[in-house]
Design a protein around this motif. Sequence first.
Motif, PDB file in Angstrom:
ATOM      1  N   ASN A  12       0.839  -1.190   0.000  1.00  0.00           N
ATOM      2  CA  ASN A  12       0.000   0.000   0.000  1.00  0.00           C
ATOM      3  C   ASN A  12       0.875   1.241   0.000  1.00  0.00           C
ATOM      4  OD1 ASN A  12       0.790   0.549   2.710  1.00  0.00           O
ATOM      5  ND2 ASN A  12      -0.867  -0.731   3.491  1.00  0.00           N
ATOM      6  N   LEU A  13       0.256   2.405  -0.071  1.00  0.00           N
ATOM      7  CA  LEU A  13       1.013   3.656  -0.185  1.00  0.00           C
ATOM      8  C   LEU A  13       1.915   3.887   1.015  1.00  0.00           C
ATOM      9  CD1 LEU A  13       1.658   6.278  -1.618  1.00  0.00           C
ATOM     10  CD2 LEU A  13      -0.415   7.269  -0.624  1.00  0.00           C
ATOM     11  N   THR A  14       1.423   3.615   2.205  1.00  0.00           N
ATOM     12  CA  THR A  14       2.232   3.829   3.410  1.00  0.00           C
ATOM     13  C   THR A  14       3.478   2.964   3.390  1.00  0.00           C
ATOM     14  OG1 THR A  14       0.281   4.407   4.739  1.00  0.00           O
ATOM     15  CG2 THR A  14       2.248   3.685   5.930  1.00  0.00           C
ATOM     16  N   GLN A  15       3.339   1.715   2.975  1.00  0.00           N
ATOM     17  CA  GLN A  15       4.487   0.811   2.916  1.00  0.00           C
ATOM     18  C   GLN A  15       5.514   1.284   1.884  1.00  0.00           C
ATOM     19  OE1 GLN A  15       2.032  -2.667   2.154  1.00  0.00           O
ATOM     20  NE2 GLN A  15       2.613  -3.562   4.128  1.00  0.00           N
ATOM     21  N   ILE A  16       5.028   1.789   0.758  1.00  0.00           N
ATOM     22  CA  ILE A  16       5.938   2.291  -0.273  1.00  0.00           C
ATOM     23  C   ILE A  16       6.686   3.523   0.226  1.00  0.00           C
ATOM     24  CG2 ILE A  16       6.042   3.378  -2.556  1.00  0.00           C
ATOM     25  CD1 ILE A  16       3.714   1.561  -3.385  1.00  0.00           C
ATOM     26  N   ALA A  34       7.931  17.875  -2.879  1.00  0.00           N
ATOM     27  CA  ALA A  34       7.619  17.477  -4.250  1.00  0.00           C
ATOM     28  C   ALA A  34       7.824  15.976  -4.451  1.00  0.00           C
ATOM     29  CB  ALA A  34       8.482  18.260  -5.233  1.00  0.00           C
ATOM     30  N   ALA A  35       8.882  15.429  -3.867  1.00  0.00           N
ATOM     31  CA  ALA A  35       9.161  14.000  -4.013  1.00  0.00           C
ATOM     32  C   ALA A  35       8.073  13.159  -3.350  1.00  0.00           C
ATOM     33  CB  ALA A  35      10.519  13.668  -3.406  1.00  0.00           C
ATOM     34  N   THR A  36       7.610  13.606  -2.190  1.00  0.00           N
ATOM     35  CA  THR A  36       6.547  12.892  -1.485  1.00  0.00           C
ATOM     36  C   THR A  36       5.264  12.898  -2.302  1.00  0.00           C
ATOM     37  OG1 THR A  36       7.514  13.500   0.656  1.00  0.00           O
ATOM     38  CG2 THR A  36       5.215  12.767   0.649  1.00  0.00           C
ATOM     39  N   LEU A  37       4.938  14.053  -2.864  1.00  0.00           N
ATOM     40  CA  LEU A  37       3.749  14.149  -3.709  1.00  0.00           C
ATOM     41  C   LEU A  37       3.898  13.311  -4.974  1.00  0.00           C
ATOM     42  CD1 LEU A  37       2.855  17.941  -3.389  1.00  0.00           C
ATOM     43  CD2 LEU A  37       1.537  15.999  -2.541  1.00  0.00           C
ATOM     44  N   LEU A  38       5.110  13.228  -5.496  1.00  0.00           N
ATOM     45  CA  LEU A  38       5.351  12.417  -6.685  1.00  0.00           C
ATOM     46  C   LEU A  38       5.064  10.947  -6.389  1.00  0.00           C
ATOM     47  CD1 LEU A  38       6.387  12.247  -9.618  1.00  0.00           C
ATOM     48  CD2 LEU A  38       8.692  11.923  -8.683  1.00  0.00           C
ATOM     49  N   ILE A  39       5.517  10.470  -5.250  1.00  0.00           N
ATOM     50  CA  ILE A  39       5.252   9.088  -4.850  1.00  0.00           C
ATOM     51  C   ILE A  39       3.748   8.853  -4.759  1.00  0.00           C
ATOM     52  CG2 ILE A  39       5.505   7.393  -2.991  1.00  0.00           C
ATOM     53  CD1 ILE A  39       8.153   8.846  -2.267  1.00  0.00           C
ATOM     54  N   GLU A  40       3.048   9.801  -4.133  1.00  0.00           N
ATOM     55  CA  GLU A  40       1.601   9.674  -3.947  1.00  0.00           C
ATOM     56  C   GLU A  40       0.854   9.726  -5.273  1.00  0.00           C
ATOM     57  OE1 GLU A  40       0.704  12.868  -1.314  1.00  0.00           O
ATOM     58  OE2 GLU A  40       1.581  11.890   0.452  1.00  0.00           O
ATOM     59  N   CYS A  42       1.980   9.119  -8.324  1.00  0.00           N
ATOM     60  CA  CYS A  42       2.279   7.959  -9.173  1.00  0.00           C
ATOM     61  C   CYS A  42       1.532   6.725  -8.672  1.00  0.00           C
ATOM     62  CB  CYS A  42       3.781   7.699  -9.206  1.00  0.00           C
ATOM     63  SG  CYS A  42       4.715   8.953 -10.129  1.00  0.00           S
ATOM     64  N   TYR A  43       1.475   6.555  -7.366  1.00  0.00           N
ATOM     65  CA  TYR A  43       0.736   5.425  -6.796  1.00  0.00           C
ATOM     66  C   TYR A  43      -0.747   5.518  -7.164  1.00  0.00           C
ATOM     67  CZ  TYR A  43      -1.225   2.241  -3.302  1.00  0.00           C
ATOM     68  OH  TYR A  43      -1.906   1.230  -2.684  1.00  0.00           O
ATOM     69  N   ASN A  45      -1.976   6.788  -9.726  1.00  0.00           N
ATOM     70  CA  ASN A  45      -2.133   6.509 -11.148  1.00  0.00           C
ATOM     71  C   ASN A  45      -1.763   5.075 -11.520  1.00  0.00           C
ATOM     72  OD1 ASN A  45      -3.060   9.068 -11.798  1.00  0.00           O
ATOM     73  ND2 ASN A  45      -1.014   9.881 -12.159  1.00  0.00           N
ATOM     74  N   GLY A  46      -1.506   4.245 -10.508  1.00  0.00           N
ATOM     75  CA  GLY A  46      -1.198   2.847 -10.778  1.00  0.00           C
ATOM     76  C   GLY A  46       0.236   2.594 -11.187  1.00  0.00           C
ATOM     77  N   VAL A  47       1.130   3.560 -10.902  1.00  0.00           N
ATOM     78  CA  VAL A  47       2.551   3.408 -11.248  1.00  0.00           C
ATOM     79  C   VAL A  47       3.390   3.650 -10.003  1.00  0.00           C
ATOM     80  CG1 VAL A  47       4.418   4.125 -12.787  1.00  0.00           C
ATOM     81  CG2 VAL A  47       2.047   4.269 -13.564  1.00  0.00           C
ATOM     82  N   PRO A  48       3.502   2.682  -9.114  1.00  0.00           N
ATOM     83  CA  PRO A  48       4.297   2.880  -7.897  1.00  0.00           C
ATOM     84  C   PRO A  48       5.783   3.033  -8.212  1.00  0.00           C
ATOM     85  CG  PRO A  48       3.663   0.583  -8.105  1.00  0.00           C
ATOM     86  CD  PRO A  48       2.906   1.335  -9.171  1.00  0.00           C
ATOM     87  N   ILE A  49       6.426   3.938  -7.510  1.00  0.00           N
ATOM     88  CA  ILE A  49       7.858   4.160  -7.720  1.00  0.00           C
ATOM     89  C   ILE A  49       8.606   4.063  -6.399  1.00  0.00           C
ATOM     90  CG2 ILE A  49       7.483   5.654  -9.710  1.00  0.00           C
ATOM     91  CD1 ILE A  49       8.126   8.064  -7.838  1.00  0.00           C
TER      92      ILE A  49
END
Length: 242
Positions: A12-16, A34-40, A42-43, A45-49
Amino acid sequence: MSPIETEVNMLNLTQIKNKCTARLAGLHPVVLNAATLLIERCYANGVPILITQGLRTIAEQDALYAQGRTKPGVVVTYAKGGYSYHNYGLAIDFALLLPSGTAVSWDMCRDGDGDRIADWQEVVQQAKALGFEWGGDWSSFKDYPHLQMTLGLTLAKLRGGAKPSESAINAAYAIIKARDAQTADNVVTAVIQVNGVKVADGILENGITYVPVRALAKALGAKISYDSTTQTVKITSRYEEK
């Protein structure tokens, strides 16, 4: 890849975000935001990074520069210590997080969410909207996993001890907030229940609900596994096992 074949994430998002914590440490607050928002984003949108690099010390940069030159390995950078925005907490590197949650990919053609748009380009689009500069746009040495924010400062100025001005910081935050507000209109947090009991938090975006598959499978009493060869998440119900 049709929608029914879209890969399902086991984290899930928290684990990522927890997996990225160490690499986010030491970043400039604007870049961290910005990096934190990028992770959120992308997740959602179905593209976890996964953030694979953040702040890099001068010594670490020099060691990386030595690789392929005075030390074994291939050349991975043309920047000596002090000549990378990583050294000032103004840059990050990313990779695509595979469904297993334990491996990453740098395949720029990969389309894990099955929308016929390369996942890598989806990440880059989100990053640019947040104000990042992409290393893949550079004319000489292209650094495809690299994202940076200069905040109006050259590397020469940074080496001389210059710090981002208040106006540059405010301008960067304005870009981030504008993008965040725009995205928030299309993303809603959804509570996932099984038989009336909450099992996880999901994200509802544009009519698609993203759910952490491990939590859902556990709640349904199913077994879950990951085939690294075919990059497939397999869910087996207890009825199928009989």
